[in-house]
Write a protein that holds these residues in place. Sequence first.
Motif, PDB file in Angstrom:
ATOM      1  N   MET A   1       0.824  -1.202   0.000  1.00  0.00           N
ATOM      2  CA  MET A   1       0.000   0.000   0.000  1.00  0.00           C
ATOM      3  C   MET A   1       0.863   1.258   0.000  1.00  0.00           C
ATOM      4  O   MET A   1       0.363   2.354  -0.217  1.00  0.00           O
ATOM      5  N   ASN A   2       2.164   1.085   0.220  1.00  0.00           N
ATOM      6  CA  ASN A   2       3.103   2.190   0.156  1.00  0.00           C
ATOM      7  C   ASN A   2       3.289   2.567  -1.312  1.00  0.00           C
ATOM      8  O   ASN A   2       3.943   1.854  -2.074  1.00  0.00           O
ATOM      9  N   GLU A   3       2.692   3.651  -1.722  1.00  0.00           N
ATOM     10  CA  GLU A   3       2.717   4.057  -3.124  1.00  0.00           C
ATOM     11  C   GLU A   3       4.106   4.445  -3.603  1.00  0.00           C
ATOM     12  O   GLU A   3       4.371   4.446  -4.803  1.00  0.00           O
ATOM     13  N   GLU A   4       5.000   4.742  -2.684  1.00  0.00           N
ATOM     14  CA  GLU A   4       6.354   5.133  -3.056  1.00  0.00           C
ATOM     15  C   GLU A   4       7.343   3.978  -2.916  1.00  0.00           C
ATOM     16  O   GLU A   4       8.553   4.181  -2.926  1.00  0.00           O
ATOM     17  N   SER A   5       6.824   2.765  -2.815  1.00  0.00           N
ATOM     18  CA  SER A   5       7.668   1.590  -2.641  1.00  0.00           C
ATOM     19  C   SER A   5       8.579   1.398  -3.846  1.00  0.00           C
ATOM     20  O   SER A   5       8.156   1.501  -4.995  1.00  0.00           O
ATOM     21  N   GLU A   6       9.840   1.099  -3.547  1.00  0.00           N
ATOM     22  CA  GLU A   6      10.788   0.801  -4.610  1.00  0.00           C
ATOM     23  C   GLU A   6      10.981  -0.699  -4.764  1.00  0.00           C
ATOM     24  O   GLU A   6      11.652  -1.152  -5.681  1.00  0.00           O
ATOM     25  N   VAL A   7      10.384  -1.482  -3.863  1.00  0.00           N
ATOM     26  CA  VAL A   7      10.541  -2.932  -3.869  1.00  0.00           C
ATOM     27  C   VAL A   7       9.329  -3.627  -4.497  1.00  0.00           C
ATOM     28  O   VAL A   7       9.469  -4.603  -5.221  1.00  0.00           O
ATOM     29  N   TYR A   8       8.165  -3.124  -4.225  1.00  0.00           N
ATOM     30  CA  TYR A   8       6.928  -3.786  -4.648  1.00  0.00           C
ATOM     31  C   TYR A   8       6.200  -2.953  -5.677  1.00  0.00           C
ATOM     32  O   TYR A   8       6.329  -1.743  -5.681  1.00  0.00           O
ATOM     33  N   PRO A   9       5.475  -3.580  -6.555  1.00  0.00           N
ATOM     34  CA  PRO A   9       4.987  -4.962  -6.585  1.00  0.00           C
ATOM     35  C   PRO A   9       6.046  -5.946  -7.089  1.00  0.00           C
ATOM     36  O   PRO A   9       6.958  -5.591  -7.817  1.00  0.00           O
ATOM     37  N   GLN A  10       5.865  -7.192  -6.679  1.00  0.00           N
ATOM     38  CA  GLN A  10       6.711  -8.308  -7.108  1.00  0.00           C
ATOM     39  C   GLN A  10       5.798  -9.460  -7.520  1.00  0.00           C
ATOM     40  O   GLN A  10       4.714  -9.638  -6.966  1.00  0.00           O
ATOM     41  N   ILE A  11       6.269 -10.231  -8.485  1.00  0.00           N
ATOM     42  CA  ILE A  11       5.513 -11.401  -8.934  1.00  0.00           C
ATOM     43  C   ILE A  11       6.437 -12.610  -8.887  1.00  0.00           C
ATOM     44  O   ILE A  11       7.548 -12.578  -9.410  1.00  0.00           O
ATOM     45  N   GLY A  12       5.952 -13.674  -8.249  1.00  0.00           N
ATOM     46  CA  GLY A  12       6.679 -14.942  -8.213  1.00  0.00           C
ATOM     47  C   GLY A  12       5.900 -15.988  -8.989  1.00  0.00           C
ATOM     48  O   GLY A  12       4.672 -15.968  -9.028  1.00  0.00           O
ATOM     49  N   TYR A  13       6.639 -16.916  -9.600  1.00  0.00           N
ATOM     50  CA  TYR A  13       6.000 -17.967 -10.393  1.00  0.00           C
ATOM     51  C   TYR A  13       6.667 -19.295 -10.080  1.00  0.00           C
ATOM     52  O   TYR A  13       7.898 -19.376  -9.983  1.00  0.00           O
ATOM     53  N   LYS A  14       5.850 -20.328  -9.910  1.00  0.00           N
ATOM     54  CA  LYS A  14       6.371 -21.678  -9.699  1.00  0.00           C
ATOM     55  C   LYS A  14       5.684 -22.621 -10.667  1.00  0.00           C
ATOM     56  O   LYS A  14       4.478 -22.809 -10.634  1.00  0.00           O
ATOM     57  N   HIS A  15       6.459 -23.172 -11.579  1.00  0.00           N
ATOM     58  CA  HIS A  15       5.928 -24.184 -12.501  1.00  0.00           C
ATOM     59  C   HIS A  15       5.682 -25.463 -11.715  1.00  0.00           C
ATOM     60  O   HIS A  15       6.378 -25.730 -10.729  1.00  0.00           O
ATOM     61  N   LYS A  16       4.730 -26.248 -12.136  1.00  0.00           N
ATOM     62  CA  LYS A  16       4.381 -27.461 -11.398  1.00  0.00           C
ATOM     63  C   LYS A  16       5.543 -28.441 -11.261  1.00  0.00           C
ATOM     64  O   LYS A  16       5.557 -29.257 -10.364  1.00  0.00           O
TER      65      LYS A  16
END
Length: 142
Positions: free
Chosen positions: A120-135
């Motif tokens: 919710m920190n609009e000034e975030s330099e880290v987020y958003p992040q997306i992680g993916y795990k293949h089966k």
Amino acid sequence: MKNKRVIKVVTIVLIILIAFLAIFMIYQNLFASSNNTRFDGVEDHKLTNDEINSTKDVFKQIEVINDIDIFVNSKIIKIIVNLKEDVDFEQIKTISNQALGNFSEENLSFYDVEIYIESMNEESEVYPQIGYKHKSNSEFSW
């Protein structure tokens, strides 16, 4: 004069034939060949309430969790985590991989898993992040 008319008719017929052939090929590629494979087996691999709730509990170890949502979209388990403020990203990565232990091995070998981390920190330099795990993998790729 008669030859010009015949050539004109043949040209029009060829253009119409090519148009029908193109439409048929597009239809075959886009619609007819899909056999609903994105949803094959999903009804046999339902997530249990225990899997969902215990996964949420793992993420609640992070004290600044605002909201977490877990749902299935075709053959993908989607986890959306909303943080009140930024947290060390290494902690998120560790907890995300720990949370996988709450899903059955059968479900993990069937579903891919995507995780979306938002702040919710609009000034975030880290987020958003997306992680993916293949089966076929055991951990997330970020």
